[in-house]
Write a protein that holds these residues in place. Structure first.
Motif, PDB file in Angstrom:
ATOM      1  N   LEU A  31       0.831  -1.203   0.000  1.00 33.03           N
ATOM      2  CA  LEU A  31       0.000   0.000   0.000  1.00 33.03           C
ATOM      3  C   LEU A  31       0.869   1.258   0.000  1.00 33.03           C
ATOM      4  N   PHE A  32       1.931   1.280   0.800  1.00 38.99           N
ATOM      5  CA  PHE A  32       2.821   2.435   0.827  1.00 38.99           C
ATOM      6  C   PHE A  32       3.446   2.652  -0.548  1.00 38.99           C
ATOM      7  N   SER A  33       3.829   1.566  -1.202  1.00 36.37           N
ATOM      8  CA  SER A  33       4.415   1.668  -2.537  1.00 36.37           C
ATOM      9  C   SER A  33       3.429   2.311  -3.514  1.00 36.37           C
ATOM     10  N   ARG A  34       2.165   1.909  -3.435  1.00 33.14           N
ATOM     11  CA  ARG A  34       1.148   2.503  -4.312  1.00 33.14           C
ATOM     12  C   ARG A  34       0.930   3.978  -3.986  1.00 33.14           C
ATOM     13  N   LEU A  35       0.937   4.313  -2.695  1.00 39.62           N
ATOM     14  CA  LEU A  35       0.731   5.710  -2.290  1.00 39.62           C
ATOM     15  C   LEU A  35       1.889   6.604  -2.733  1.00 39.62           C
ATOM     16  N   LYS A  36       3.106   6.036  -2.767  1.00 34.62           N
ATOM     17  CA  LYS A  36       4.262   6.815  -3.235  1.00 34.62           C
ATOM     18  C   LYS A  36       4.071   7.254  -4.677  1.00 34.62           C
ATOM     19  N   GLU A  37       3.399   6.424  -5.471  1.00 34.76           N
ATOM     20  CA  GLU A  37       3.131   6.783  -6.866  1.00 34.76           C
ATOM     21  C   GLU A  37       2.254   8.026  -6.972  1.00 34.76           C
ATOM     22  N   PHE A  38       1.513   8.321  -5.911  1.00 34.05           N
ATOM     23  CA  PHE A  38       0.638   9.505  -5.896  1.00 34.05           C
ATOM     24  C   PHE A  38       1.240  10.658  -5.095  1.00 34.05           C
ATOM     25  N   GLY A  39       2.542  10.532  -4.768  1.00 38.49           N
ATOM     26  CA  GLY A  39       3.234  11.639  -4.129  1.00 38.49           C
ATOM     27  C   GLY A  39       3.352  11.572  -2.610  1.00 38.49           C
ATOM     28  N   PHE A  40       2.837  10.527  -1.976  1.00 44.24           N
ATOM     29  CA  PHE A  40       2.962  10.382  -0.528  1.00 44.24           C
ATOM     30  C   PHE A  40       4.386   9.933  -0.220  1.00 44.24           C
ATOM     31  N   THR A  41       5.122  10.752   0.535  1.00 41.54           N
ATOM     32  CA  THR A  41       6.537  10.467   0.764  1.00 41.54           C
ATOM     33  C   THR A  41       6.767   9.744   2.088  1.00 41.54           C
ATOM     34  N   GLN A  42       7.943   9.144   2.173  1.00 41.67           N
ATOM     35  CA  GLN A  42       8.334   8.473   3.414  1.00 41.67           C
ATOM     36  C   GLN A  42       8.444   9.497   4.548  1.00 41.67           C
ATOM     37  N   LYS A  43       8.869  10.692   4.218  1.00 35.05           N
ATOM     38  CA  LYS A  43       8.968  11.750   5.223  1.00 35.05           C
ATOM     39  C   LYS A  43       7.582  12.084   5.777  1.00 35.05           C
ATOM     40  N   GLN A  44       6.596  12.212   4.898  1.00 33.42           N
ATOM     41  CA  GLN A  44       5.224  12.491   5.339  1.00 33.42           C
ATOM     42  C   GLN A  44       4.680  11.336   6.184  1.00 33.42           C
ATOM     43  N   PHE A  45       4.975  10.119   5.763  1.00 34.76           N
ATOM     44  CA  PHE A  45       4.539   8.929   6.493  1.00 34.76           C
ATOM     45  C   PHE A  45       5.128   8.948   7.904  1.00 34.76           C
ATOM     46  N   ALA A  46       6.423   9.220   8.001  1.00 35.94           N
ATOM     47  CA  ALA A  46       7.099   9.263   9.301  1.00 35.94           C
ATOM     48  C   ALA A  46       6.505  10.360  10.187  1.00 35.94           C
ATOM     49  N   GLN A  47       6.264  11.528   9.612  1.00 35.85           N
ATOM     50  CA  GLN A  47       5.670  12.619  10.385  1.00 35.85           C
ATOM     51  C   GLN A  47       4.275  12.251  10.881  1.00 35.85           C
ATOM     52  N   LYS A  48       3.525  11.584  10.042  1.00 36.23           N
ATOM     53  CA  LYS A  48       2.146  11.239  10.381  1.00 36.23           C
ATOM     54  C   LYS A  48       2.069  10.315  11.593  1.00 36.23           C
ATOM     55  N   ILE A  49       3.049   9.422  11.736  1.00 34.92           N
ATOM     56  CA  ILE A  49       3.027   8.488  12.874  1.00 34.92           C
ATOM     57  C   ILE A  49       4.056   8.859  13.939  1.00 34.92           C
ATOM     58  N   ASP A  50       4.613  10.077  13.826  1.00 35.49           N
ATOM     59  CA  ASP A  50       5.577  10.582  14.803  1.00 35.49           C
ATOM     60  C   ASP A  50       6.749   9.624  15.011  1.00 35.49           C
ATOM     61  N   MET A  51       7.359   9.241  13.888  1.00 33.56           N
ATOM     62  CA  MET A  51       8.502   8.335  13.918  1.00 33.56           C
ATOM     63  C   MET A  51       9.640   8.978  13.137  1.00 33.56           C
ATOM     64  N   ASP A  52      10.843   8.791  13.593  1.00 33.85           N
ATOM     65  CA  ASP A  52      12.019   9.269  12.886  1.00 33.85           C
ATOM     66  C   ASP A  52      12.048   8.636  11.491  1.00 33.85           C
ATOM     67  N   GLU A  53      12.370   9.433  10.475  1.00 27.73           N
ATOM     68  CA  GLU A  53      12.353   8.936   9.100  1.00 27.73           C
ATOM     69  C   GLU A  53      13.321   7.769   8.897  1.00 27.73           C
ATOM     70  N   GLY A  54      14.485   7.827   9.518  1.00 33.17           N
ATOM     71  CA  GLY A  54      15.452   6.733   9.417  1.00 33.17           C
ATOM     72  C   GLY A  54      14.916   5.457  10.052  1.00 33.17           C
ATOM     73  N   GLN A  55      14.266   5.631  11.183  1.00 30.92           N
ATOM     74  CA  GLN A  55      13.655   4.500  11.877  1.00 30.92           C
ATOM     75  C   GLN A  55      12.573   3.862  10.996  1.00 30.92           C
ATOM     76  N   LEU A  56      11.730   4.693  10.373  1.00 28.27           N
ATOM     77  CA  LEU A  56      10.689   4.191   9.492  1.00 28.27           C
ATOM     78  C   LEU A  56      11.317   3.461   8.306  1.00 28.27           C
ATOM     79  N   SER A  57      12.359   4.029   7.744  1.00 26.84           N
ATOM     80  CA  SER A  57      13.035   3.412   6.610  1.00 26.84           C
ATOM     81  C   SER A  57      13.533   2.012   6.963  1.00 26.84           C
ATOM     82  N   ARG A  58      14.158   1.869   8.125  1.00 22.85           N
ATOM     83  CA  ARG A  58      14.660   0.559   8.560  1.00 22.85           C
ATOM     84  C   ARG A  58      13.516  -0.432   8.755  1.00 22.85           C
TER      85      ARG A  58
END
Length: 135
Positions: A31-58
């Motif tokens: 689902l995240f992969s599909r949302l990225k196609e519409f411009g939803f970034t990992q940074k936005q995802f991390a902010q939305k769940i209050d998680m460090d972007e590096g932590q989310l990436s791992r």
């Protein structure tokens, strides 16, 4: 009537846990992969769940054995919730209770399992065990 109990091996239990978590994780990544196609970034995802972007990436790479709480947070960050249903094991699979599991007997007799969300009985339609669904 005496029921003989055959313990489930630790290895089988661990494999099942990994399968359950893996099923949820694959759906989140898809689902995240599909949302990225519409411009939803990992940074936005991390902010939305209050998680460090590096932590989310791992976590999204699968570097960690994710706990249910983390999987739930990730699903919620994608505006989804995790739905879980209990579905009887296939009739040809090994059962932990012999000769007939009381659960298998009830499902065979009634063809139904309780639906935890409504408190009612749901048809046993052999659908997907776990789904991440949009809210």
């Amino acid at each position: 009537m005496s029921i003989s109990i055959i313990p489930i091996s630790r290895r089988e239990l661990l494999a099942y846990r990994a399968d359950v978590k893996g099923s949820i994780f694959r759906q989140i990544r898809e689902l995240f992969s599909r949302l990225k196609e519409f411009g939803f970034t990992q940074k936005q995802f991390a902010q939305k769940i209050d998680m460090d972007e590096g932590q989310l990436s791992r976590r999204l790479r699968g570097d960690y054995d994710l706990q249910l709480e983390t999987l739930s947070d990730l699903a919620r960050g994608l505006d989804c919730r995790i739905e879980v249903r209990l579905v009887p094991l296939a009739s040809n699979a090994a059962h932990s209770v012999t000769p007939a599991s009381p659960i298998k007997t009830a499902v065979t007799k009634f063809g139904k399992l309780p639906d935890s969300s409504s408190g009612q009985v749901a048809q046993n339609d052999n659908s997907t065990l776990i789904d991440v669904v949009a809210s």
